[in-house]
Write an enzyme that holds these catalytic residues in place. Sequence first.
Site, short mmCIF file in Angstrom:
data_model
loop_
_atom_site.label_atom_id
_atom_site.label_comp_id
_atom_site.label_asym_id
_atom_site.label_seq_id
_atom_site.Cartn_x
_atom_site.Cartn_y
_atom_site.Cartn_z
N ASN A 142 33.42 -0.66 -26.30
CA ASN A 142 32.53 -1.24 -25.29
C ASN A 142 33.36 -2.15 -24.38
OD1 ASN A 142 29.57 -1.56 -24.55
ND2 ASN A 142 30.24 -3.70 -24.65
N GLU A 205 32.41 2.00 -21.12
CA GLU A 205 32.43 1.66 -19.69
C GLU A 205 33.78 1.97 -19.04
OE1 GLU A 205 31.12 -0.27 -22.04
OE2 GLU A 205 29.03 -0.64 -21.46
N ASP A 254 25.93 -20.80 -13.64
CA ASP A 254 25.81 -19.33 -13.71
C ASP A 254 25.37 -18.76 -12.36
OD1 ASP A 254 25.60 -16.71 -14.67
OD2 ASP A 254 24.82 -17.35 -16.59
MN MN Z 1 28.01 -1.10 -23.23
#
Ligand code: MN
Length: 445
Positions: A142, A205, A254
């Site tokens: 991932n 990804e 953020d």
């Molecule tokens: Mn993922």
Amino acid sequence: MEPDVRSFLYELEDKNLVKHVSREFSPRYEIAAILKHYDLEFTVIFEKISNFNGKIVGNLCNTREKLSIALNASKSRLHEHLLYALKNPRKPTMKDDAAFLDFSSPPNLSQIPILTYYEKDAGPYITSGVVISRDPDLGFQNMSIHRLLVVDKDTLAIRVVPRHLHHFIKKAEKRNQPLPVCIAIGLHPAILLAAASSPPLGVDELHIANTLLKDKLSVFKCEGTGLIVPANAEYLLEGFLYPTCKVDEGPFVDATGTYDAVRKQPIIKLTGIFHRERPIYQALLPGGSEHRLLMGFHREAAIKEAVSRVVPEVKSVRLTFGGCGWLHAVISIRKVSDGDGKNAILAAFAAHPSLKHVVVVDEDVNVDDLNEVEWALATRFQAEEDLIVIRNARGSSIDPSADQEALITSKMGLDATRPLNKPTQHFMKGKIPISDKVKKFLLGE
Ligand code: MN
């Protein structure tokens, strides 16, 4: 030339989109302030940093124009480009060498010019760190982006929300083992865009990044962790995440531009730091336009796809800058029957659960011009008929006005498309004919 930060910067230089700063500025606040100043325009390269034999780049991919350069696609086809890659992930080419193997050292984060951005941030934060991890049971990888607080010269605190990496951490915790991780910094924007997207668990990804880069991505298998990482990263940090060893993380600004709360979050102990010769450290301004663009872009694409299923034609979708690239959408459609606007609203909320407010407009309204969107609300919208309010829905954790514990919020959809049961001419913008003579004059001929 393989796609990386350097090749992308060459392309930006060619188009005069880069500003070079040769005076020395501090990684504590000063560089952040300059990045903020150029937030919606220039990519900035800081040439001189004290005790550092490299450069800092910021605002690397902060506009849609730069995103279209990165993906080598026209501005109007960018969403389709990402949707294609999400459906057609392809394995990158494995190499037995990596650019970041130029230099390696025992971990010492003080040798990297990591920025401190906002006044009350807990400390220096890595904000462009792409974290690569592996499912402890099933072995697939991932890739995701996380903010990383510098705790110590070889220790980072990582903010993890309940998505894929979190799932791996829970598995590692059950086995009572640390989770091997790699952090790549200084990457081509297509890799960041892929890391920010959220394909189903099990889809790597990196494979999406490779499709976005037309199969030009090469990867390298790291020795310490066995993880497969982008071979042309400027920096590669290798180490282990300890699921139960937690420290205070935050406060930190953020995407909303407001301070996120302090929480207990796990730490990563680094075992090695690798970097290219004269490395380019990538800074990413939190709450800036690059942050909002990269974070929200895959959601725009998802909204476009979902709304396309319920109305005949979707022209554009924007998660607006003022809406933090996350909470507000403007959607333009070609309406063929009354009710299309409402169905578009419902589809948008379904496609992006964090969405809070959405405005639907006709295809003659430019979604990038909020004055035009307001004009559509002023001339085509009746609250009694065209406003949908949804109470007590699940919302985003980043909205301070919502119930941030239970994640409950109110949502609103505004259908600002013109009603089809009234004569069209009442709603059309007046046009001024422009003669050739005027055209020439305006072009300065
Ligand atoms: Mn993922």
